[in-house]
Design a protein around this motif. Structure first.
Motif, PDB file in Angstrom:
ATOM      1  N   GLU A  18      49.837  44.577  32.064  1.00  0.00           N
ATOM      2  CA  GLU A  18      48.970  43.734  32.891  1.00  0.00           C
ATOM      3  C   GLU A  18      49.699  42.446  33.201  1.00  0.00           C
ATOM      4  O   GLU A  18      50.609  42.041  32.465  1.00  0.00           O
ATOM      5  N   HIS A  19      49.281  41.798  34.286  1.00  0.00           N
ATOM      6  CA  HIS A  19      49.868  40.528  34.696  1.00  0.00           C
ATOM      7  C   HIS A  19      48.730  39.520  34.831  1.00  0.00           C
ATOM      8  O   HIS A  19      47.867  39.678  35.690  1.00  0.00           O
ATOM      9  N   PHE A  20      48.732  38.534  33.956  1.00  0.00           N
ATOM     10  CA  PHE A  20      47.688  37.521  33.932  1.00  0.00           C
ATOM     11  C   PHE A  20      48.209  36.218  34.515  1.00  0.00           C
ATOM     12  O   PHE A  20      49.413  35.951  34.491  1.00  0.00           O
ATOM     13  N   SER A  21      47.295  35.406  35.006  1.00  0.00           N
ATOM     14  CA  SER A  21      47.682  34.111  35.544  1.00  0.00           C
ATOM     15  C   SER A  21      47.092  33.002  34.683  1.00  0.00           C
ATOM     16  O   SER A  21      46.190  33.238  33.885  1.00  0.00           O
ATOM     17  N   GLY A  22      47.641  31.819  34.855  1.00  0.00           N
ATOM     18  CA  GLY A  22      47.146  30.675  34.122  1.00  0.00           C
ATOM     19  C   GLY A  22      48.185  30.137  33.160  1.00  0.00           C
ATOM     20  O   GLY A  22      49.331  30.592  33.127  1.00  0.00           O
TER      21      GLY A  22
END
Length: 166
Positions: free
Chosen positions: A138-142
């Motif tokens: 998965e690729h999360f932002s923040g």
């Protein structure tokens, strides 16, 4: 989107209830989340009924020595990869004797990312033996905290979905 404390507690409690209903014990093998999945699972009183233990294997050396991850996998694919999280699950199962294990390795930031694996890239695996283990990226932002919170929530929800179908 960031997972708040209550959302993490609730997800840990829901997974814990399912583990208890199924009479299964879980082990965690965590890198970028630093034991946060184990924390979320043990925030509820009575969690010793379903949490066997957890290993924080932040360094490659710890992954190798505590979980049996091969140097070849680390060299060929890097710590943030499908082969490594699969080996982490196998190692957690073998080391603890748990019924199910979850593994997480990722780039939480703010540094450490690359073009191939930017900050927010997190590999997950869960399973109860080598043939049933599932892995997903998965690729999360923040920021660092947001990436880690999202990863913890994703892991708790992923293991729960796995157990509901296995």
């Amino acid at each position: 989107m960031t997972a708040g404390d209550q959302e993490l507690f609730d997800a840990g409690a829901r997974l814990g209830e399912l583990l208890e209903q199924q009479r299964r014990m879980i082990a965690t093998a965590e890198s970028c989340t630093g034991g946060w999945v184990a924390k979320a699972l043990t925030d509820k009183a009575g969690s010793s009924a379903y949490v066997l233990g957890g290993l924080v294997t932040y360094s490659n050396q710890a992954k190798q020595e505590l979980l049996g991850v091969t140097g070849k996998s680390l060299e060929d694919h890097g710590a943030v990869s499908e082969p490594v999280v699969r080996e982490m699950v196998a190692g957690a199962l073998a080391t603890t004797g748990a019924d199910v294990a979850v593994a997480i390795s990722g780039v939480a930031g703010p540094g450490g990312g690359s073009e191939e694996k930017p900050v927010g890239t997190v590999w997950f695996a869960w399973g109860n033996d080598a043939t049933s283990t599932e892995a997903v990226v998965e690729h999360f932002s923040g920021d660092r905290d947001q990436v880690r919170r999202q990863a913890v929530l994703y892991a708790l929800q992923g293991v729960r979905a796995f157990l509901e179908t296995s």
